[in-house]
Scaffold this active site. Sequence first.
Site, short mmCIF file in Angstrom:
data_model
loop_
_atom_site.label_atom_id
_atom_site.label_comp_id
_atom_site.label_asym_id
_atom_site.label_seq_id
_atom_site.Cartn_x
_atom_site.Cartn_y
_atom_site.Cartn_z
N ASP A 1 0.87 -1.17 0.00
CA ASP A 1 0.00 0.00 0.00
C ASP A 1 0.91 1.22 0.00
O ASP A 1 1.78 1.34 0.87
CB ASP A 1 -0.90 0.01 1.24
N ALA B 1 -13.15 -7.27 -3.20
CA ALA B 1 -13.16 -5.81 -3.22
C ALA B 1 -13.95 -5.30 -4.41
O ALA B 1 -15.16 -5.09 -4.33
CB ALA B 1 -11.72 -5.28 -3.23
N ARG B 2 -13.28 -5.12 -5.54
CA ARG B 2 -13.92 -4.65 -6.77
C ARG B 2 -13.23 -5.32 -7.95
O ARG B 2 -11.99 -5.45 -7.97
CB ARG B 2 -13.81 -3.14 -6.91
N ASP C 1 -15.70 -12.68 -5.66
CA ASP C 1 -17.05 -12.25 -5.29
C ASP C 1 -17.55 -11.11 -6.17
O ASP C 1 -18.73 -10.76 -6.10
CB ASP C 1 -17.04 -11.80 -3.81
N GLU D 1 -22.25 -7.72 -13.74
CA GLU D 1 -23.08 -8.34 -12.70
C GLU D 1 -24.54 -8.10 -13.04
O GLU D 1 -24.92 -6.94 -13.25
CB GLU D 1 -22.73 -7.78 -11.32
N HIS E 1 -21.34 -11.54 -5.43
CA HIS E 1 -21.20 -10.22 -4.80
C HIS E 1 -22.01 -10.15 -3.50
O HIS E 1 -22.84 -9.26 -3.31
CB HIS E 1 -21.62 -9.10 -5.76
#
Length: 337
Positions: free
Chosen positions: A187, A247-248, A271, A276, A295
């Site tokens: 990060d 997350a995304r 996920d 979607e 999701h």
Amino acid sequence: MTGSADLPRVVVAVPPDLRAQFFAPEEWARLASGADLTVLDAHTDRGALARALPGARALITSWGTPRLEGEILDAADALELVAHTGSAVAPYVGEDVFRRGIAVTQAGDAMAGPVAEVALAFTLALLHRVHRFDHALRTGADWETASAAPPRHEIRGSRIGVIGASRTGRAYASLVRALGAEVAVTDPYLGAEEARALGVRAVPLPELLAASRVVAVHAPATAETRHLIGAPQLALMPDGAGLVNTARSWLVDEDALAAELASGRLDAAIDVFDAEPLPVGHPFRTLPNVLLTPHQAAGTVECRLRLGAFAVTEVLRALRGEPPLHPVGPEALARLH
């Protein structure tokens, strides 16, 4: 579904199914005791929202609520607070909201725990190849064939990589560390001293990818993180490693991941997806080395009740003239979704 007209007015732009999940009866009663409620069942209707906002001091938003801009924002002549029941606020407010001095809150803290738990469950499944065994048995493989899988590992002593020291990334790191994993985090805003306090190592992304048995993605979706993980990055991961994404999909080049997974070299638990609902013919659906969920990582009963409770608390504090507990500023607009 309204309170006394003598009370300050609050607009609740949350559809009936989500209201039932977000607001326990006692929480709804707590909100109604302090506000005259205007409830929008058709919460995606721009015209209905614009007609409801004049005179309202607070607005509770949910997924699908129209963005406060243009004629909708112009109608919000008394608005003091937007309380979002999710985490990313960029789809619902813009800079004009902040320029007008309207406070904005979000409920991301309520989601970190369950999403981290799902990421942990994904991690354990990948390490033990649970998804491969399940797929083999369900598709009719004989016992001996179904028993074959790449080498399996325990989480204790495994090197786990975390991309993003977000709320969820930190919660996940804490969980896997508690089970004995060695955790590295990449990060750009995580310094060595803070990493030591978290009990993790701060490392560059290439080193993290090359050294981890499982890599979990927990970074925000910003312009800078678009396809942070693409074909070159996936190629750095060792044979048999696993990728977790709760997350995304924005963060991972889905086409590159599909190609890598089709080779069988890596495993993944996912996920979130570019499209979607996930199309029925998507290659992810047939691969034996992929674990899929639709999701739903933050979809626990407890989490959804916390989302509503967070919003109720923020609204009632605002109506009493108290500062918000979970405010965000214009910098939150950098998180795209």
